[in-house]
Every structure is written in C-alpha cells, then in structure tokens.
Design a protein around this motif. Structure first.
Motif, mmCIF file in Angstrom:
data_model
loop_
_atom_site.group_PDB
_atom_site.id
_atom_site.type_symbol
_atom_site.label_atom_id
_atom_site.label_comp_id
_atom_site.label_asym_id
_atom_site.label_seq_id
_atom_site.Cartn_x
_atom_site.Cartn_y
_atom_site.Cartn_z
ATOM 1 N N LYS A 140 -4.741 9.950 2.034
ATOM 2 C CA LYS A 140 -3.417 9.666 2.589
ATOM 3 C C LYS A 140 -3.524 8.823 3.850
ATOM 4 O O LYS A 140 -4.414 9.024 4.673
ATOM 5 C CB LYS A 140 -2.678 10.967 2.906
ATOM 6 C CG LYS A 140 -2.239 11.735 1.672
ATOM 7 C CD LYS A 140 -1.427 12.955 2.050
ATOM 8 C CE LYS A 140 -0.941 13.694 0.816
ATOM 9 N NZ LYS A 140 -0.126 14.885 1.172
ATOM 10 N N LYS A 141 -2.604 7.897 3.992
ATOM 11 C CA LYS A 141 -2.564 7.071 5.187
ATOM 12 C C LYS A 141 -1.944 7.855 6.337
ATOM 13 O O LYS A 141 -1.356 8.913 6.146
ATOM 14 C CB LYS A 141 -1.758 5.799 4.925
ATOM 15 C CG LYS A 141 -2.401 4.891 3.868
ATOM 16 C CD LYS A 141 -1.570 3.641 3.651
ATOM 17 C CE LYS A 141 -2.206 2.744 2.609
ATOM 18 N NZ LYS A 141 -1.401 1.520 2.357
ATOM 19 N N MET A 142 -2.074 7.295 7.534
ATOM 20 C CA MET A 142 -1.599 7.991 8.721
ATOM 21 C C MET A 142 -0.108 8.281 8.636
ATOM 22 O O MET A 142 0.357 9.360 8.998
ATOM 23 C CB MET A 142 -1.887 7.151 9.972
ATOM 24 C CG MET A 142 -1.478 7.819 11.270
ATOM 25 S SD MET A 142 -1.956 6.838 12.696
ATOM 26 C CE MET A 142 -0.966 5.364 12.444
ATOM 27 N N ALA A 143 0.683 7.308 8.142
ATOM 28 C CA ALA A 143 2.126 7.502 8.050
ATOM 29 C C ALA A 143 2.462 8.673 7.143
ATOM 30 O O ALA A 143 3.370 9.460 7.422
ATOM 31 C CB ALA A 143 2.790 6.226 7.531
ATOM 32 N N GLU A 144 1.705 8.821 6.043
ATOM 33 C CA GLU A 144 1.956 9.925 5.126
ATOM 34 C C GLU A 144 1.544 11.254 5.740
ATOM 35 O O GLU A 144 2.187 12.276 5.520
ATOM 36 C CB GLU A 144 1.209 9.678 3.822
ATOM 37 C CG GLU A 144 1.741 8.455 3.070
ATOM 38 C CD GLU A 144 0.862 8.088 1.895
ATOM 39 O OE1 GLU A 144 -0.371 8.354 1.976
ATOM 40 O OE2 GLU A 144 1.387 7.542 0.923
#
Length: 347
Positions: free
Chosen positions: A316-320
């Motif tokens: 998962k990316k940071m935004a997620e």
C-alpha cells in the motif's frame, strides 16, 4: 448559549490540531519506515474445484448415493496408487511435479497491472520446469505503447525460459492487449471475445483558435526541431502534422513486425488494419489457436496437473495507509483523463 458556542469552537480547534499532529506523526513515521515488500498469494484451484463439487453433491444427492460415491472414490484412489507403483519412480515424480500456473492481467490504458505481473513471473520462473505451463487470463483493450511493450517483454521471459505459455482471452485482447497475447505459444479465445485492432491511434485536442479569440498568447520554446510536433494550446503546422503522422506510421510498422515475428502464420498486411474479430472469426484468420473459455481450459487440466493461481499484491502507498483512498482514486482518474489528452501514441 454564548458559553456553549465558544466551547464548541474551542473543541473544534482542539480536534483539528490533534488530527494535524497525528497526520504529521504518520508522515514522519512513514518516511522513516522502509517500504514493505508486497505479498504473493497462492490459491490451489484443484482444491477449490473439489470443494465446490463436494458441496454440490452433499446438497443434491441423498445419503445412499453419497455413500456409494464415497466408496467409488476410495476404490479409484486404490487403483491409482497401484498404477503408480507399477511405474518407475522417475515417471511418478514427473507426474506429481507437473504444475499449471495461472496469472490474471486486467489492463488499463497505462498497463498498470504489469507491476504485479513482473513479480509473479519472477516468482514462477524461480521454480517452474519445462514440463510446467503458465496460463495468463488476459483482458485489455490496449493503451500506451511503452506500457504494453514492457508487458509483452515480461511474457517473453516465460518463453525464453522454455516454459509453455498460454494466453486465454474471455472478453477482449485488442491492440496492445493482442501484442501481449501474440507472445504466447498458444492463444485461446472465447467465442465472442474481441481480438485484433493491430493499429496505432493518437488524438490531440487543440484550443488555439479559442485562445486567439480571447487574446491569449501561448509561447512554446523547444530545443530540437521535432521536440514537440503537435500541441494542445499553440498553433499547429502542416509540417508538425506530417511528422506526427509519420511517427504513428513508424510505430505501426514496429507493431506489425513484432506480431508477425511472434506469429509468422499470420497474413500481417491483411489483418494489421486496425480491425477486430470475434473469437471464431479470429480462429479463421489465425489470430488464435482454439476457441474455448478460460474456465473450460483450466478444468480440462485439473485431472493431471496441479493448477495454482498466483497473484502478487502490491504494498500500500502512503496515501492508502493514511486512509486517503478516495484522494488516491481521484488522482488515478485525473491521470487517466490527462493521458487521453496528451499526444502519447497508443495501441
């Protein structure tokens, strides 16, 4: 009442400050934390199929029929064991180790699924043997040249490792999607799947006349005669249009050479018109090798092969991680919309 209003305002500010601190701390922690690798998911489709069959039988058959079914199953298992003992140990070992690896590729305009597929292929090639097989259930209407070029190159890794590669198309493998499919040793398509579209397309909206009427000037400075041929805002020239068209023709030529190199049995000039065909018609034009759904093909291999589905889940990316999935989704939509407005050539 005035006290309650002031108190509510104070609490709102306090909550806002608290949320801000939490977000900052999360960002700092995320920056310090090393990115975790993705995870590989393995599903044994043989077991899933047997479980569904057993569940259906338990619901439809009476106790007597179920008992007889169980007896027949045990009897068959004993016969299979005896048959295996008669064979040499080498033959038995080869039969046990045969596997069919199943991958799914659902392509968008950027071929984003290639990020997961490259990991899946790397994992499979680490243990796959020449008697195994890789099956890719492919669905794509095409997209950007470089994205689908990379995706096709990833599939070529399987061929170069001498592992049989089969592409199954249930809905569509057009343009860049077909460029991926043609790499396979065998292409199987459902009767109404759409295949072909061996062509190149690009469109660039131009609002120069609207800006000119509004007395708005747009300056574009480049170093290199053909750094920018057509633009959205500036005035386009006949010379720029001709160069842009020539670039499309060159890309189309590259596309045709790639497809004909992978499937020399094709009459490339007659099918590289940008036209599409349904599965049965595609078989007549030698775009595919058989007409069948992916489900039928996999079921036909369950008896003598271990059929396993392999899927790599991206980290998962940071935004997620911060719960900003809505913002991330909006970003993806905006990028997709912008890519359609650029002059990037696409299959």
């Amino acid at each position: 009442m005035e006290f309650l209003t002031d108190y509510a305002g104070f609490m709102l500010k306090l909550i806002s400050i608290g949320v801000f601190i939490v977000v900052v701390m999360a960002l700092v922690a995320s920056g310090k934390r090393k990115d975790k690798p993705g995870s590989l998911s393995i599903i044994k489709l043989n077991e899933n199929y047997d479980a569904m069959k057993a569940d259906l039988e338990s619901q439809l058959l009476d106790k007597k029929d179920l008992k007889n079914k169980e007896k027949e199953k045990k009897k068959q298992e004993k016969l299979d064991k005896k048959a295996q003992k008669k064979k040499s140990g080498k033959d038995t070992e080869e039969k046990i180790k045969k596997r069919l690896y199943v991958l799914d590729f659902d392509g968008d305009i950027k071929a984003s699924a290639v990020d997961s597929m490259r990991e899946e292929i790397t994992a499979i090639l680490s243990i796959a043997q020449p008697h195994d097989e890789v099956v890719v259930r492919l669905e794509s209407g095409g997209g950007m040249v470089h994205g689908y070029g990379l995706a096709a190159s990833q599939l070529q890794r399987v061929r170069e490792a001498n592992i049989p590669l089969t592409i199954c198309v249930d809905k569509v493998a057009a343009s860049g999607g077909y460029m991926m499919a043609c790499v396979a040793d065998k292409i199987i398509a459902a009767p109404f799947a759409i295949l072909g579209s061996i062509g190149v397309v690009a469109q660039v909206p131009n609002v120069h006349r609207l800006l000119d009427k509004s007395l708005i000037d747009v300056e574009l400075h480049t170093a290199g005669k053909y750094k920018r041929t057509l633009t959205m805002l500036g005035k386009n020239t006949d010379e720029g249009r001709e160069k842009f068209k020539q670039d499309l023709e060159d890309t189309h030529g590259l596309f045709k050479r790639f497809v004909s190199g992978q499937r020399p049995q094709l009459d490339i000039e007659s099918i590289a018109t940008g036209d599409t065909w349904y599965g049965s018609e595609a078989l007549d034009n030698k775009l595919v090798d058989a007409v069948m759904t992916s489900d039928a093909y996999l079921v036909s291999n369950l008896a003598d092969k271990d059929v396993v589905q392999v899927a790599y889940k991206q980290p998962k990316k940071m935004a997620e991680r911060l719960g900003l999935s809505v913002l991330s989704a909006f970003e993806h939509k905006a990028l997709a919309w912008m890519s359609k407005l650029t002059q990037s050539r696409g299959f």
